[in-house]
Enzyme design. Structure first.
Site, PDB file in Angstrom:
ATOM      1  N   THR A 154       0.816  -1.207   0.000  1.00 53.70           N
ATOM      2  CA  THR A 154       0.000   0.000   0.000  1.00 53.70           C
ATOM      3  C   THR A 154       0.855   1.265   0.000  1.00 53.70           C
ATOM      4  O   THR A 154       2.009   1.245   0.446  1.00 53.70           O
ATOM      5  CB  THR A 154      -0.905  -0.010   1.259  1.00 53.70           C
ATOM      6  OG1 THR A 154      -1.508   1.252   1.424  1.00 53.70           O
ATOM      7  CG2 THR A 154      -0.100  -0.302   2.521  1.00 53.70           C
ATOM      8  N   ASP A 155       0.259   2.362  -0.447  1.00 55.53           N
ATOM      9  CA  ASP A 155       0.956   3.657  -0.386  1.00 55.53           C
ATOM     10  C   ASP A 155       1.046   4.180   1.048  1.00 55.53           C
ATOM     11  O   ASP A 155       1.811   5.090   1.339  1.00 55.53           O
ATOM     12  CB  ASP A 155       0.261   4.691  -1.285  1.00 55.53           C
ATOM     13  CG  ASP A 155      -1.209   4.910  -0.957  1.00 55.53           C
ATOM     14  OD1 ASP A 155      -1.735   4.237  -0.038  1.00 55.53           O
ATOM     15  OD2 ASP A 155      -1.848   5.756  -1.620  1.00 55.53           O
ATOM     16  N   GLU A 156       0.260   3.574   1.962  1.00 54.33           N
ATOM     17  CA  GLU A 156       0.232   4.084   3.337  1.00 54.33           C
ATOM     18  C   GLU A 156       1.562   3.884   4.055  1.00 54.33           C
ATOM     19  O   GLU A 156       1.805   4.514   5.082  1.00 54.33           O
ATOM     20  CB  GLU A 156      -0.898   3.424   4.137  1.00 54.33           C
ATOM     21  CG  GLU A 156      -2.260   3.702   3.533  1.00 54.33           C
ATOM     22  CD  GLU A 156      -3.417   3.467   4.495  1.00 54.33           C
ATOM     23  OE1 GLU A 156      -3.182   3.324   5.705  1.00 54.33           O
ATOM     24  OE2 GLU A 156      -4.557   3.434   4.012  1.00 54.33           O
ATOM     25  N   TYR A 179      -1.854  -0.417  11.039  1.00 50.59           N
ATOM     26  CA  TYR A 179      -1.989  -1.123   9.757  1.00 50.59           C
ATOM     27  C   TYR A 179      -0.766  -0.865   8.875  1.00 50.59           C
ATOM     28  O   TYR A 179      -0.105  -1.788   8.402  1.00 50.59           O
ATOM     29  CB  TYR A 179      -3.277  -0.689   9.037  1.00 50.59           C
ATOM     30  CG  TYR A 179      -3.291  -1.026   7.555  1.00 50.59           C
ATOM     31  CD1 TYR A 179      -3.353  -2.345   7.119  1.00 50.59           C
ATOM     32  CD2 TYR A 179      -3.220  -0.017   6.584  1.00 50.59           C
ATOM     33  CE1 TYR A 179      -3.346  -2.663   5.756  1.00 50.59           C
ATOM     34  CE2 TYR A 179      -3.221  -0.321   5.233  1.00 50.59           C
ATOM     35  CZ  TYR A 179      -3.285  -1.643   4.818  1.00 50.59           C
ATOM     36  OH  TYR A 179      -3.272  -1.948   3.476  1.00 50.59           O
ATOM     37  N   LYS A 183       2.235  -3.309   7.367  1.00 46.86           N
ATOM     38  CA  LYS A 183       2.466  -3.484   5.918  1.00 46.86           C
ATOM     39  C   LYS A 183       3.914  -3.105   5.593  1.00 46.86           C
ATOM     40  O   LYS A 183       4.577  -3.764   4.799  1.00 46.86           O
ATOM     41  CB  LYS A 183       1.485  -2.619   5.097  1.00 46.86           C
ATOM     42  CG  LYS A 183       0.045  -3.100   5.100  1.00 46.86           C
ATOM     43  CD  LYS A 183      -0.159  -4.493   4.508  1.00 46.86           C
ATOM     44  CE  LYS A 183      -0.036  -4.533   3.002  1.00 46.86           C
ATOM     45  NZ  LYS A 183      -0.416  -5.878   2.465  1.00 46.86           N
TER      46      LYS A 183
HETATM   47  P1  NAD Z   1      -9.736  -7.384   2.160  1.00 48.74           P
HETATM   48  O1  NAD Z   1      -9.739  -7.158   3.629  1.00 48.74           O
HETATM   49  O2  NAD Z   1     -10.987  -7.170   1.394  1.00 48.74           O
HETATM   50  O3  NAD Z   1      -9.240  -8.877   1.869  1.00 48.74           O
HETATM   51  C1  NAD Z   1      -8.160  -9.466   2.568  1.00 48.74           C
HETATM   52  C2  NAD Z   1      -8.336 -10.981   2.530  1.00 48.74           C
HETATM   53  O4  NAD Z   1      -7.197 -11.575   3.206  1.00 48.74           O
HETATM   54  C3  NAD Z   1      -9.588 -11.472   3.262  1.00 48.74           C
HETATM   55  O5  NAD Z   1     -10.317 -12.375   2.457  1.00 48.74           O
HETATM   56  C4  NAD Z   1      -9.039 -12.167   4.500  1.00 48.74           C
HETATM   57  O6  NAD Z   1      -9.824 -13.289   4.919  1.00 48.74           O
HETATM   58  C5  NAD Z   1      -7.657 -12.613   4.051  1.00 48.74           C
HETATM   59  N1  NAD Z   1      -6.723 -12.733   5.179  1.00 48.74           N
HETATM   60  C6  NAD Z   1      -6.404 -11.781   6.087  1.00 48.74           C
HETATM   61  N2  NAD Z   1      -5.523 -12.262   6.984  1.00 48.74           N
HETATM   62  C7  NAD Z   1      -5.270 -13.558   6.634  1.00 48.74           C
HETATM   63  C8  NAD Z   1      -4.461 -14.585   7.167  1.00 48.74           C
HETATM   64  N3  NAD Z   1      -3.743 -14.402   8.276  1.00 48.74           N
HETATM   65  N4  NAD Z   1      -4.444 -15.778   6.549  1.00 48.74           N
HETATM   66  C9  NAD Z   1      -5.183 -15.993   5.441  1.00 48.74           C
HETATM   67  N5  NAD Z   1      -6.003 -15.059   4.896  1.00 48.74           N
HETATM   68  C10 NAD Z   1      -6.040 -13.855   5.480  1.00 48.74           C
HETATM   69  O7  NAD Z   1      -8.545  -6.501   1.613  1.00 48.74           O
HETATM   70  P2  NAD Z   1      -8.320  -5.867   0.163  1.00 48.74           P
HETATM   71  O8  NAD Z   1      -8.833  -4.497   0.159  1.00 48.74           O
HETATM   72  O9  NAD Z   1      -8.752  -6.843  -0.865  1.00 48.74           O
HETATM   73  O10 NAD Z   1      -6.712  -5.770   0.168  1.00 48.74           O
HETATM   74  C11 NAD Z   1      -5.922  -6.833  -0.339  1.00 48.74           C
HETATM   75  C12 NAD Z   1      -4.451  -6.458  -0.207  1.00 48.74           C
HETATM   76  O11 NAD Z   1      -4.195  -5.268  -0.945  1.00 48.74           O
HETATM   77  C13 NAD Z   1      -4.000  -6.178   1.224  1.00 48.74           C
HETATM   78  O12 NAD Z   1      -2.721  -6.711   1.394  1.00 48.74           O
HETATM   79  C14 NAD Z   1      -3.969  -4.666   1.316  1.00 48.74           C
HETATM   80  O13 NAD Z   1      -3.000  -4.241   2.245  1.00 48.74           O
HETATM   81  C15 NAD Z   1      -3.592  -4.293  -0.110  1.00 48.74           C
HETATM   82  N6  NAD Z   1      -4.073  -2.977  -0.576  1.00 48.74           N
HETATM   83  C16 NAD Z   1      -5.401  -2.649  -0.498  1.00 48.74           C
HETATM   84  C17 NAD Z   1      -5.839  -1.428  -1.019  1.00 48.74           C
HETATM   85  C18 NAD Z   1      -7.308  -1.007  -0.975  1.00 48.74           C
HETATM   86  O14 NAD Z   1      -7.609   0.146  -1.272  1.00 48.74           O
HETATM   87  N7  NAD Z   1      -8.238  -1.882  -0.634  1.00 48.74           N
HETATM   88  C19 NAD Z   1      -4.923  -0.545  -1.596  1.00 48.74           C
HETATM   89  C20 NAD Z   1      -3.569  -0.910  -1.636  1.00 48.74           C
HETATM   90  C21 NAD Z   1      -3.167  -2.137  -1.142  1.00 48.74           C
HETATM   91  O1  DAU Z   2      -4.211   3.852   0.449  1.00 49.72           O
HETATM   92  C1  DAU Z   2      -4.425   2.476   0.355  1.00 49.72           C
HETATM   93  C2  DAU Z   2      -5.255   2.010   1.543  1.00 49.72           C
HETATM   94  O2  DAU Z   2      -6.578   2.477   1.319  1.00 49.72           O
HETATM   95  C3  DAU Z   2      -5.228   0.505   1.721  1.00 49.72           C
HETATM   96  O3  DAU Z   2      -3.937   0.099   2.030  1.00 49.72           O
HETATM   97  C4  DAU Z   2      -6.198   0.062   2.824  1.00 49.72           C
HETATM   98  O4  DAU Z   2      -6.247  -1.356   2.887  1.00 49.72           O
HETATM   99  C5  DAU Z   2      -7.572   0.606   2.485  1.00 49.72           C
HETATM  100  O5  DAU Z   2      -8.484   0.271   3.523  1.00 49.72           O
HETATM  101  C6  DAU Z   2      -7.524   2.115   2.290  1.00 49.72           C
HETATM  102  O6  DAU Z   2      -7.226   2.784   3.546  1.00 49.72           O
HETATM  103  P1  DAU Z   2      -7.994   4.130   3.987  1.00 49.72           P
HETATM  104  O7  DAU Z   2      -7.870   4.283   5.453  1.00 49.72           O
HETATM  105  O8  DAU Z   2      -7.583   5.273   3.123  1.00 49.72           O
HETATM  106  O9  DAU Z   2      -9.497   3.708   3.546  1.00 49.72           O
HETATM  107  P2  DAU Z   2     -10.920   3.911   4.265  1.00 49.72           P
HETATM  108  O10 DAU Z   2     -11.953   3.506   3.259  1.00 49.72           O
HETATM  109  O11 DAU Z   2     -10.973   3.292   5.604  1.00 49.72           O
HETATM  110  O12 DAU Z   2     -10.990   5.484   4.460  1.00 49.72           O
HETATM  111  C7  DAU Z   2     -10.835   6.385   3.366  1.00 49.72           C
HETATM  112  C8  DAU Z   2     -10.883   7.790   3.928  1.00 49.72           C
HETATM  113  O13 DAU Z   2     -12.209   8.041   4.396  1.00 49.72           O
HETATM  114  C9  DAU Z   2      -9.983   8.035   5.117  1.00 49.72           C
HETATM  115  O14 DAU Z   2      -9.489   9.363   5.039  1.00 49.72           O
HETATM  116  C10 DAU Z   2     -10.891   7.897   6.330  1.00 49.72           C
HETATM  117  C11 DAU Z   2     -12.224   8.385   5.792  1.00 49.72           C
HETATM  118  N1  DAU Z   2     -13.453   7.755   6.355  1.00 49.72           N
HETATM  119  C12 DAU Z   2     -13.511   6.403   6.385  1.00 49.72           C
HETATM  120  C13 DAU Z   2     -14.630   5.764   6.868  1.00 49.72           C
HETATM  121  C14 DAU Z   2     -14.699   4.252   6.950  1.00 49.72           C
HETATM  122  C15 DAU Z   2     -14.513   8.542   6.757  1.00 49.72           C
HETATM  123  O15 DAU Z   2     -14.463   9.779   6.693  1.00 49.72           O
HETATM  124  N2  DAU Z   2     -15.644   7.906   7.230  1.00 49.72           N
HETATM  125  C16 DAU Z   2     -15.740   6.557   7.322  1.00 49.72           C
HETATM  126  O16 DAU Z   2     -16.784   6.031   7.797  1.00 49.72           O
END
Ligand code: NAD
Ligand code: DAU
Length: 371
Positions: A154-156, A179, A183
């Site tokens: 992630t970019d975080e 988190y 990562k």
């Molecule tokens: P998600 O939470 O929807 O899915 C994660 C999956 O991993 C789930 O199905 C969960 O059951 C499985 N999992 C978690 N811990 C586990 C473990 N210990 N053993 C086996 N399975 C496990 O998440 P997502 O949004 O699909 O993200 C997927 C990946 O991409 C993550 O690594 C996240 O850090 C990365 N990522 C997400 C975003 C985003 O915006 N969603 C952006 C950048 C990177």
């Molecule tokens: O940048 C990549 C990341 O983006 C991934 O690595 C993470 O897995 C993914 O969950 C996401 O993280 P964020 O914290 O940016 O996503 P989230 O959807 O939780 O929140 C997006 C923004 O919205 C953040 O600034 C917090 C805000 N927010 C979130 C929720 C859930 C609100 O204002 N209200 C809310 O109820």
């Protein structure tokens, strides 16, 4: 859309290299999009390790994967924090490539229960690396030269930006939430396995994804679901925090291209180039809903500013020049169309939302507050 995807990735060549694919976290949001793409476009055999944390989502998606046939797909119900039986899983699946997506992924949940994040994201990655390396070392020369370990990050990990500037591959790591700290730790482990043991690994650092099947506790699904259920839409703090949004299918294109053309040892920053403040994004979604599912009052009247997320990162923004230059990736889905497509998906799949919320026990409550 379909045509552009086909032009970007040569699936026949991809399949020639990668016949057996091990994916972790494939029942989640991004992992399931990756598996659907591979099942639709290739004849590769997919093995998916997931601990089924999102029970409802997992089960429904799982059934859909198995519709492609047991010869093409297998779920392995395993928690990566447990090393036991991973060796057997590797021997049985015998992968040509590993896509590691499994992680605890919600910042708010990492504030509530950081331990789960250490176990899944750090210990889980360590266990997977050890077993991937043992597997890699056992492979015959030709398969060894093709093998890759893709770590989806992630970019975080770079922390928070001010009003200007962008993250790129040269940015320093400065994770600020539990988190992102886990990562970042996992990224470092992956790099050290490349540097020390020669595991051909790559790391992607991607911005916020949106699209179908994202779990309802994340911002975009929450806005849509709360709006159509006439519930308050909680916006943290003043709503001016900024995220860079990428449609999930663009992320999948990037991962497939990285698998095919990426350089072992490399990190690639992946971003949508679509920066929006949370309040602005929320208003865009409410306006679209006003047209798609009109009600007496605009949905934006449901917006409610609530207490800020502790340690809330102000801004993320990504420069994706390197991945374009080296492997030809750029986002192809336009935000206006893809966000509308996403909203329509949620409108048509309210059963899915009810199901995953019922099965996971998530009731739409605020997560990540500190008592
Ligand atoms: P998600 O939470 O929807 O899915 C994660 C999956 O991993 C789930 O199905 C969960 O059951 C499985 N999992 C978690 N811990 C586990 C473990 N210990 N053993 C086996 N399975 C496990 O998440 P997502 O949004 O699909 O993200 C997927 C990946 O991409 C993550 O690594 C996240 O850090 C990365 N990522 C997400 C975003 C985003 O915006 N969603 C952006 C950048 C990177
Ligand atoms: O940048 C990549 C990341 O983006 C991934 O690595 C993470 O897995 C993914 O969950 C996401 O993280 P964020 O914290 O940016 O996503 P989230 O959807 O939780 O929140 C997006 C923004 O919205 C953040 O600034 C917090 C805000 N927010 C979130 C929720 C859930 C609100 O204002 N209200 C809310 O109820």
């Amino acid at each position: 859309m379909e045509q552009k995807e086909i032009n970007l990735i040569n699936y026949a060549l991809f399949e020639e290299k990668y016949k057996k694919i091990l994916i972790t976290g494939g029942l989640g949001f991004i992992g399931s999009a990756l598996i659907f793409r591979l099942l639709k476009k290739t004849n590769a055999k997919i093995f998916n390790i997931d601990k089924l944390i999102q029970k409802g989502n997992s089960l429904s998606v799982n059934d859909q994967f198995y519709n492609y046939g047991k010869s093409k797909y297998q779920t392995i119900n395993h928690d990566l924090k447990d090393n036991e039986s991973l060796e057997k899983i590797f021997k049985e699946s015998d992968p040509d490539i590993v896509f590691h997506l499994a992680a605890e992924s919600h910042v708010d949940r990492s504030i509530e229960s950081p331990r789960n994040f250490l176990e899944s994201n750090v210990v889980g990655t360590f266990n997977l690396l050890e077993n991937s390396l043992n597997h890699f070392n056992r492979l015959p020369i030709k398969r060894k030269s093709n093998f890759k370990f893709l770590h989806i990050s992630t970019d975080e990990v770079f922390g928070s930006l001010g009003k200007s500037g962008l993250f790129n591959e040269k940015s320093n790591y400065k994770p600020l939430s539990p988190y992102s700290a886990t990562k970042a730790a996992s990224d470092h482990l992956v790099d050290s396995w490349f540097n020390t043991f020669g595991l051909p690994s790559l790391v992607s650092n991607c911005s916020n994804n949106y699209g179908p099947r994202q779990f309802p506790d994340k911002l975009i699904p929450k806005i849509i679901i709360n709006a159509i259920n006439s519930k308050p839409i909680p916006i943290y703090g003043n709503g001016l925090n900024i995220r860079d949004w990428l449609f999930v299918e663009d992320h999948i294109n990037a991962l497939l291209l990285m698998a095919f053309k990426g350089k072992p040892g490399a990190h690639y920053c992946i971003g949508g180039g679509v920066e929006k403040s949370n309040i602005n994004l929320c208003k865009i979604i409410c306006n679209l809903l006003d047209n798609l599912k009109p009600q007496q009052n605009s949905y934006s009247s449901l917006i409610e500013f609530v207490d800020d997320r502790p340690g809330h990162d102000f801004r993320y923004g990504i420069e994706s020049k390197l991945i374009f230059k080296e492997i030809g990736w750029k986002p192809i889905f336009k935000f206006d169309q893809a966000i509308k497509k996403t909203i329509i998906w949620y409108l048509k799949n309210q059963d899915w939302v009810d199901y995953v919320m019922r099965e996971s026990g998530y009731k739409g409550e605020r997560l990540g507050t500190i008592n």
